[in-house]
Design an enzyme around this catalytic site. Structure first.
Site, PDB file in Angstrom:
ATOM      1  N   GLY A   1       0.868  -1.170   0.000  1.00 25.29           N
ATOM      2  CA  GLY A   1       0.000   0.000   0.000  1.00 25.29           C
ATOM      3  C   GLY A   1       0.901   1.215   0.000  1.00 25.29           C
ATOM      4  N   GLU A   2       0.590   2.174   0.832  1.00 27.47           N
ATOM      5  CA  GLU A   2       1.427   3.371   0.944  1.00 27.47           C
ATOM      6  C   GLU A   2       2.019   3.372   2.350  1.00 27.47           C
ATOM      7  OE1 GLU A   2       3.592   5.949  -0.311  1.00 27.47           O
ATOM      8  OE2 GLU A   2       2.075   5.278  -1.760  1.00 27.47           O
ATOM      9  N   SER A   3       3.356   3.305   2.430  1.00 29.16           N
ATOM     10  CA  SER A   3       3.975   3.162   3.752  1.00 29.16           C
ATOM     11  C   SER A   3       3.626   4.322   4.690  1.00 29.16           C
ATOM     12  CB  SER A   3       5.487   2.980   3.636  1.00 29.16           C
ATOM     13  OG  SER A   3       6.021   3.722   2.589  1.00 29.16           O
TER      14      SER A   3
ATOM     15  N   CYS B   1       6.178  -5.477   0.392  1.00 27.98           N
ATOM     16  CA  CYS B   1       6.287  -4.178  -0.275  1.00 27.98           C
ATOM     17  C   CYS B   1       6.315  -3.032   0.747  1.00 27.98           C
ATOM     18  CB  CYS B   1       5.184  -4.035  -1.316  1.00 27.98           C
ATOM     19  SG  CYS B   1       5.611  -2.871  -2.606  1.00 27.98           S
TER      20      CYS B   1
ATOM     21  N   ARG C   1      13.164   2.965  -1.133  1.00 28.12           N
ATOM     22  CA  ARG C   1      11.729   3.026  -1.445  1.00 28.12           C
ATOM     23  C   ARG C   1      11.467   3.251  -2.922  1.00 28.12           C
ATOM     24  NH1 ARG C   1       8.144   7.440   0.885  1.00 28.12           N
ATOM     25  NH2 ARG C   1       6.422   6.239   0.073  1.00 28.12           N
TER      26      ARG C   1
ATOM     27  N   ILE D   1       5.074  -4.014  -7.489  1.00 24.01           N
ATOM     28  CA  ILE D   1       4.269  -2.811  -7.763  1.00 24.01           C
ATOM     29  C   ILE D   1       4.935  -1.626  -7.070  1.00 24.01           C
ATOM     30  CG2 ILE D   1       1.987  -1.724  -7.598  1.00 24.01           C
ATOM     31  CD1 ILE D   1       0.833  -4.598  -7.208  1.00 24.01           C
ATOM     32  N   ARG D   2       5.501  -0.725  -7.822  1.00 23.38           N
ATOM     33  CA  ARG D   2       6.248   0.417  -7.254  1.00 23.38           C
ATOM     34  C   ARG D   2       7.061  -0.068  -6.041  1.00 23.38           C
ATOM     35  NH1 ARG D   2       3.780   4.393  -5.030  1.00 23.38           N
ATOM     36  NH2 ARG D   2       1.861   3.310  -4.566  1.00 23.38           N
TER      37      ARG D   2
ATOM     38  N   HIS E   1       4.766  -8.863  -4.091  1.00 23.49           N
ATOM     39  CA  HIS E   1       3.458  -9.260  -3.552  1.00 23.49           C
ATOM     40  C   HIS E   1       3.180 -10.727  -3.865  1.00 23.49           C
ATOM     41  CE1 HIS E   1       1.777  -5.133  -2.811  1.00 23.49           C
ATOM     42  NE2 HIS E   1       2.766  -4.827  -3.651  1.00 23.49           N
TER      43      HIS E   1
ATOM     44  N   GLU F   1       0.876 -12.466  -2.518  1.00 23.50           N
ATOM     45  CA  GLU F   1      -0.568 -12.701  -2.375  1.00 23.50           C
ATOM     46  C   GLU F   1      -1.324 -12.450  -3.679  1.00 23.50           C
ATOM     47  OE1 GLU F   1       1.004 -10.052  -1.553  1.00 23.50           O
ATOM     48  OE2 GLU F   1      -0.253  -8.276  -1.859  1.00 23.50           O
TER      49      GLU F   1
HETATM   50  N1  GLN Z   1       5.981   2.633  -3.034  1.00 23.19           N
HETATM   51  C1  GLN Z   1       5.113   2.312  -1.939  1.00 23.19           C
HETATM   52  C2  GLN Z   1       5.603   2.975  -0.642  1.00 23.19           C
HETATM   53  O1  GLN Z   1       6.663   3.476  -0.614  1.00 23.19           O
HETATM   54  C3  GLN Z   1       5.020   0.798  -1.742  1.00 23.19           C
HETATM   55  C4  GLN Z   1       4.300   0.167  -2.904  1.00 23.19           C
HETATM   56  C5  GLN Z   1       3.546  -1.083  -2.544  1.00 23.19           C
HETATM   57  O2  GLN Z   1       3.385  -1.446  -1.384  1.00 23.19           O
HETATM   58  N2  GLN Z   1       3.020  -1.755  -3.550  1.00 23.19           N
HETATM   59  O3  GLN Z   1       4.907   3.005   0.334  1.00 23.19           O
END
Ligand code: GLN
Length: 211
Positions: free
Chosen positions: A60-62, A92, A123, A150-151, A186, A188
């Site tokens: 998600g977004e840290s 992630c 990151r 994913i990113r 990921h 999952e």
């Molecule tokens: N780039 C996101 C972050 O820095 C992490 C991306 C993800 O969890 N898929 O929070």
């Protein structure tokens, strides 16, 4: 084959955002694969975590996840129980939060690292690459698994007692210390449950310690 664990192992998934139901589903399927009864729990408050032998910190977004960990009161409990009777699996953004340090300072981003895996994360490692891709990654003790990035962050350095479990040409993407696992990708989001199976074994182990 019947399971040899009588009571189901309760495993939490931090339910802020990200692939929460996918993790819960992967845990259920992993349990079936290895004959361990699993009760996945969506965790939003300290009360939800009571009785859980493990906790998944999803992607998600840290920044958002870090804020919830603090505002919910979960952060001190996770820190106190880690390495004692709570197994942890960060994927992630979850891996970023488990790290001891980040290549680019994250304090100004309102991210508080938990410092449970001795490593530095970058990151933005895949920032200028294609945002998301899938590849096969060889994970020590688990096998070659499909991995969705994913990113994703990458682990730039690891120090003892944290161990490297998987490395790609772009860097380290899976690490472990005791009952704490972290992957930059990921698992999952694929049909392969072997990493969740490995995590469940760590949870079952933690449950025995607590019991
Ligand atoms: N780039 C996101 C972050 O820095 C992490 C991306 C993800 O969890 N898929 O929070």
């Amino acid at each position: 084959m019947q399971g040899h664990v009588a009571a189901p192992v309760k495993v939490g998934v931090l339910a802020v955002q990200g692939a929460v139901s996918e993790h819960m589903d992967a845990l259920r399927r992993a349990g079936e694969a290895i004959g361990v009864a699993v009760e996945p729990v969506a965790v939003r408050t300290p009360a939800d975590l009571v009785g859980c032998a493990g906790l998944v910190l999803p992607g998600g977004e840290s920044t958002t996840i870090s804020r919830l960990l603090r505002s919910s009161g979960l952060q001190p409990i996770v820190l106190a129980r880690a390495n004692q009777d709570l197994a942890l699996f960060g994927t992630c953004a979850g891996l970023i939060l488990l790290a001891t340090s980040a290549k680019h300072d994250v304090a100004d981003k309102d991210i508080e690292l938990l410092g449970l895996l001795d490593c530095e994360v970058d990151r933005n490692a895949f920032g200028r690459q294609k945002d998301s891709f899938e590849s096969a990654v060889a994970v020590e003790g688990v096998g070659t698994v499909p991995a969705v990035f994913i990113r994703a962050p990458v682990v730039t350095t690891v120090s003892e007692p944290t161990q490297v479990l998987a490395k790609t040409e772009r860097g380290i993407v899976a690490i472990q210390k005791g009952r704490i696992l972290g992957t930059a990708f990921h698992p999952e989001l694929t049909g392969d449950t072997r990493l969740h199976e490995a995590f469940l074994r760590l949870c079952a182990d933690a449950a025995r310690t607590a019991g």
